[in-house]
Design an enzyme around this catalytic site. Structure first.
Site, PDB file in Angstrom:
ATOM      1  N   VAL A  65      -3.818  -1.540  37.019  1.00  0.00           N
ATOM      2  CA  VAL A  65      -4.599  -1.653  35.765  1.00  0.00           C
ATOM      3  C   VAL A  65      -5.252  -2.917  35.808  1.00  0.00           C
ATOM      4  O   VAL A  65      -6.595  -2.794  35.659  1.00  0.00           O
ATOM      5  CB  VAL A  65      -3.685  -1.398  34.407  1.00  0.00           C
ATOM      6  N   THR A  87       5.311  -1.310  31.989  1.00  0.00           N
ATOM      7  CA  THR A  87       6.235  -1.055  30.649  1.00  0.00           C
ATOM      8  C   THR A  87       7.262   0.045  31.152  1.00  0.00           C
ATOM      9  O   THR A  87       6.912   1.278  30.897  1.00  0.00           O
ATOM     10  CB  THR A  87       5.372  -0.225  29.483  1.00  0.00           C
ATOM     11  N   THR A 144       0.965   0.687  28.259  1.00  0.00           N
ATOM     12  CA  THR A 144       1.501   1.656  27.287  1.00  0.00           C
ATOM     13  C   THR A 144       2.974   1.236  26.686  1.00  0.00           C
ATOM     14  O   THR A 144       3.843   1.043  26.971  1.00  0.00           O
ATOM     15  CB  THR A 144       1.663   2.916  28.082  1.00  0.00           C
ATOM     16  N   CYS A 193       3.655   6.957  34.552  1.00  0.00           N
ATOM     17  CA  CYS A 193       3.179   6.950  33.320  1.00  0.00           C
ATOM     18  C   CYS A 193       3.715   8.312  32.722  1.00  0.00           C
ATOM     19  O   CYS A 193       4.632   8.113  31.765  1.00  0.00           O
ATOM     20  CB  CYS A 193       1.611   7.608  33.482  1.00  0.00           C
ATOM     21  N   ARG A 243       7.129   4.871  42.988  1.00  0.00           N
ATOM     22  CA  ARG A 243       7.744   4.653  41.665  1.00  0.00           C
ATOM     23  C   ARG A 243       8.123   5.928  40.852  1.00  0.00           C
ATOM     24  O   ARG A 243       7.387   6.930  40.628  1.00  0.00           O
ATOM     25  CB  ARG A 243       6.769   3.952  40.633  1.00  0.00           C
TER      26      ARG A 243
HETATM   27  N1  SAJ Z   1       2.829  17.009  38.127  1.00  0.00           N
HETATM   28  C1  SAJ Z   1       3.532  18.076  38.166  1.00  0.00           C
HETATM   29  N2  SAJ Z   1       2.654  19.146  37.827  1.00  0.00           N
HETATM   30  C2  SAJ Z   1       1.546  18.973  37.504  1.00  0.00           C
HETATM   31  C3  SAJ Z   1       1.060  17.676  37.047  1.00  0.00           C
HETATM   32  C4  SAJ Z   1       1.518  16.985  37.835  1.00  0.00           C
HETATM   33  O1  SAJ Z   1       4.590  18.382  38.652  1.00  0.00           O
HETATM   34  O2  SAJ Z   1       0.836  19.994  36.773  1.00  0.00           O
HETATM   35  C5  SAJ Z   1       3.805  15.878  38.634  1.00  0.00           C
HETATM   36  C6  SAJ Z   1       2.964  15.045  39.894  1.00  0.00           C
HETATM   37  O3  SAJ Z   1       3.369  15.556  40.958  1.00  0.00           O
HETATM   38  C7  SAJ Z   1       3.163  13.508  39.782  1.00  0.00           C
HETATM   39  C8  SAJ Z   1       3.666  13.347  38.226  1.00  0.00           C
HETATM   40  O4  SAJ Z   1       3.866  14.872  37.633  1.00  0.00           O
HETATM   41  O5  SAJ Z   1       4.716  13.293  40.562  1.00  0.00           O
HETATM   42  C9  SAJ Z   1       2.576  12.636  37.755  1.00  0.00           C
HETATM   43  O6  SAJ Z   1       1.342  13.148  37.849  1.00  0.00           O
HETATM   44  P1  SAJ Z   1      -0.014  12.944  37.419  1.00  0.00           P
HETATM   45  O7  SAJ Z   1      -1.132  13.712  38.165  1.00  0.00           O
HETATM   46  O8  SAJ Z   1      -0.058  12.968  36.010  1.00  0.00           O
HETATM   47  O9  SAJ Z   1      -0.204  11.443  38.140  1.00  0.00           O
HETATM   48  P2  SAJ Z   1      -0.227  10.121  37.181  1.00  0.00           P
HETATM   49  O10 SAJ Z   1       1.070   9.806  37.028  1.00  0.00           O
HETATM   50  O11 SAJ Z   1      -0.782   9.082  38.163  1.00  0.00           O
HETATM   51  O12 SAJ Z   1      -0.862  10.321  35.835  1.00  0.00           O
HETATM   52  C10 SAJ Z   1      -1.833   9.371  35.679  1.00  0.00           C
HETATM   53  C11 SAJ Z   1      -2.078   9.752  34.251  1.00  0.00           C
HETATM   54  N3  SAJ Z   1      -3.200   8.818  33.638  1.00  0.00           N
HETATM   55  C12 SAJ Z   1      -2.820   7.895  32.810  1.00  0.00           C
HETATM   56  O13 SAJ Z   1      -1.438   7.897  32.417  1.00  0.00           O
HETATM   57  C13 SAJ Z   1      -3.878   6.972  32.372  1.00  0.00           C
HETATM   58  C14 SAJ Z   1      -2.444  11.159  33.868  1.00  0.00           C
HETATM   59  O14 SAJ Z   1      -2.863  11.084  32.306  1.00  0.00           O
HETATM   60  C15 SAJ Z   1      -3.555  11.833  34.561  1.00  0.00           C
HETATM   61  O15 SAJ Z   1      -3.622  13.099  34.104  1.00  0.00           O
HETATM   62  C16 SAJ Z   1      -3.303  11.724  35.934  1.00  0.00           C
HETATM   63  O16 SAJ Z   1      -3.127  10.333  36.378  1.00  0.00           O
HETATM   64  C17 SAJ Z   1      -4.226  12.409  37.103  1.00  0.00           C
HETATM   65  O17 SAJ Z   1      -4.637  13.457  36.424  1.00  0.00           O
HETATM   66  O18 SAJ Z   1      -4.443  11.980  38.067  1.00  0.00           O
END
Ligand code: SAJ
Length: 427
Positions: A16, A87, A122, A265, A336
């Site tokens: 960030v 966090t 957050t 997150c 992570r």
């Molecule tokens: N996942 C699933 N099924 C889904 C979507 C995600 O199992 O339908 C899993 C992924 O494999 C991963 C975890 O959840 O292990 C998180 O995936 P994520 O796409 O949410 O990735 P993050 O953790 O990088 O989330 C960030 C978030 N951004 C912020 O919090 C500012 C999230 O809100 C975004 O939607 C996401 O990026 C994104 O879309 O890339």
């Protein structure tokens, strides 16, 4: 009340903080300091290398200097502090405010009349007023909302995302006073110029908005993960079902089942609200249940392997298993909270002979082919493009008898035509 903002200090130079610093630097309007306790990161940044996988940051560092330091004296005369520290939660899923409190105590002595303290990390509703404000007022001897500002502008960085960057993602911002909020929102508009900076009426609304949006994602993932376990028993292909449901043009937002929810997150943020509401006497049964369902998915993934091996007369114990993908998200190196951690532990406890491979993370196997060599089973955790491109060909004449596709990203029918048992998650 408006104060001229000349010097900005970013506290925390990770996923960030660094994009924030670079976006500010590109305006060429501010004197900048980047503070981090991570001396390794300081060395990397000083040599022009980004410690995080972010193309914009990497490109910027190639031809620009970033003042990265752990010398707190350089924080003197800062007009705006932007706090971008982790966090996390502890092993018992209780929020760990350590980094936020350390950052608050670090900058407290430098709070002056007109200073803005902005938290981007957050946190649950109430953190700014209950934990941060008392420290800043006590150390500075000044009054929040009168002499200086406390604002919360929750980060919305999506690591590795090329489409949505810090410059074009809408933001919400709330402050301890509405008047100060106008000023800090105006400051944010000077460097986030392709998105809406929405001023909300309070710190709590700003804090709550981020938790709400990420808990929304967590519960929707839990929903399809529970469907997956049900449909595996009912013999219904959930991926095809969800694809069919997705053609509803309104009121449906698809999520996909998988081996678990990683990252810092989605799987973490709900615990902040669960804990704060609990302190106030309210139990978030639904949020807690969603977390339980998602936390069970690594174990469920291993149970799919057990099921598949049974069909070929094998048990996990003594079987050569290739664990493919360690990162929590494709095309990046980030362990992570990754489901691969629990899957690896469980497979080892069951006596599997494990070889791990991830194109972005250094492991014993340096090539996919090495990890596959004499493997009897595969457990895929991360849908890296290399796996999707290469596995269908590599599996054809391999020793693999069972494939567990933790992200439903491989061609099931093709793999089954090789005489290999395919087990997806809801598929
Ligand atoms: N996942 C699933 N099924 C889904 C979507 C995600 O199992 O339908 C899993 C992924 O494999 C991963 C975890 O959840 O292990 C998180 O995936 P994520 O796409 O949410 O990735 P993050 O953790 O990088 O989330 C960030 C978030 N951004 C912020 O919090 C500012 C999230 O809100 C975004 O939607 C996401 O990026 C994104 O879309 O890339």
């Amino acid at each position: 009340m408006s104060h001229t903002i000349k010097k900005v200090s970013v506290i925390g130079l990770g996923y960030v903080g660094l994009p924030v610093y670079v976006a500010l630097a590109k305006t060429k309007k501010y004197q900048l300091v980047g503070f981090t306790i991570n001396e390794e990161h300081i060395k990397l940044i000083d040599s022009g290398i980004s410690p995080i996988k972010d193309d914009d940051v990497s490109l910027f560092l190639k031809s620009n200097k970033i003042k990265a330091t752990n010398n707190k004296n350089l924080l003197q005369n800062t007009d705006v502090f932007i706090i971008c520290v982790p966090t996390p939660v502890r092993n018992d899923y209780i929020p760990d405010y350590g980094p936020v409190l350390s950052a608050t105590k670090l900058v407290a002595p430098f709070i002056r009349k007109g200073t803005h303290f902005v938290l981007e990390s957050t946190v649950n509703p109430g953190t700014c007023e209950e934990l941060i404000l008392p420290i800043l007022e006590k150390v500075s001897g000044l009054k929040a909302g009168v002499d200086f500002n406390i604002a919360h502008c929750p980060e919305r960085i999506s690591p590795g995302d090329k489409k949505w960057t810090i410059l074009n993602i809408n933001r919400n911002i709330g402050s301890v006073s509405v008047e100060f909020n106008k000023e800090i929102a105006g400051f944010y508009r000077t460097f986030i110029n392709k998105a809406v900076i929405n001023e909300v009426s309070s710190l709590k609304v700003a804090e709550a908005s981020k938790i709400v949006e990420n808990a929304f994602r967590d519960i929707n993932i839990a929903y399809v993960n529970e469907l997956a376990r049900s449909f595996d028993i009912l013999g219904i292909d959930l991926v095809e079902t969800l694809t069919a449901s997705s053609n509803k043009p309104f009121a449906f937002m698809v999520h996909w089942p998988g081996s678990g929810v990683g990252g810092h997150c989605i799987g973490i943020d709900p615990y902040y609200l669960i804990e704060r509401a609990n302190q106030a006497g309210f139990t978030h049964h639904f949020l807690k249940l969603a977390r339980e369902i998602n936390n069970e998915m690594p174990e469920y993934t291993v149970s799919r392997l057990t099921l598949g091996l049974n069909e070929v007369g094998l048990s996990v114990n003594g079987t050569k298993v290739a664990l493919l993908g360690l990162s929590y998200k494709p095309e990046m190196a980030d362990l992570r909270e990754s489901p691969s951690i629990k899957v690896k532990q469980r497979l080892k406890s069951l006596g599997a002979i494990l070889k791990s491979y991830d194109p972005y993370i250094t492991t014993a196997s340096t090539k996919l082919e090495d990890a596959l060599n004499d493997a009897q089973a595969i457990v895929l955790i991360t849908a890296h493009k290399e796996f999707i491109d290469k596995l269908p060909k590599l599996l054809k004449n391999s020793s693999v008898k069972v494939v567990v596709d933790g992200r439903n990203c491989l061609p099931k029918e093709t793999i089954e035509q090789f005489g290999i048992v395919y087990k997806g998650i809801g598929r």
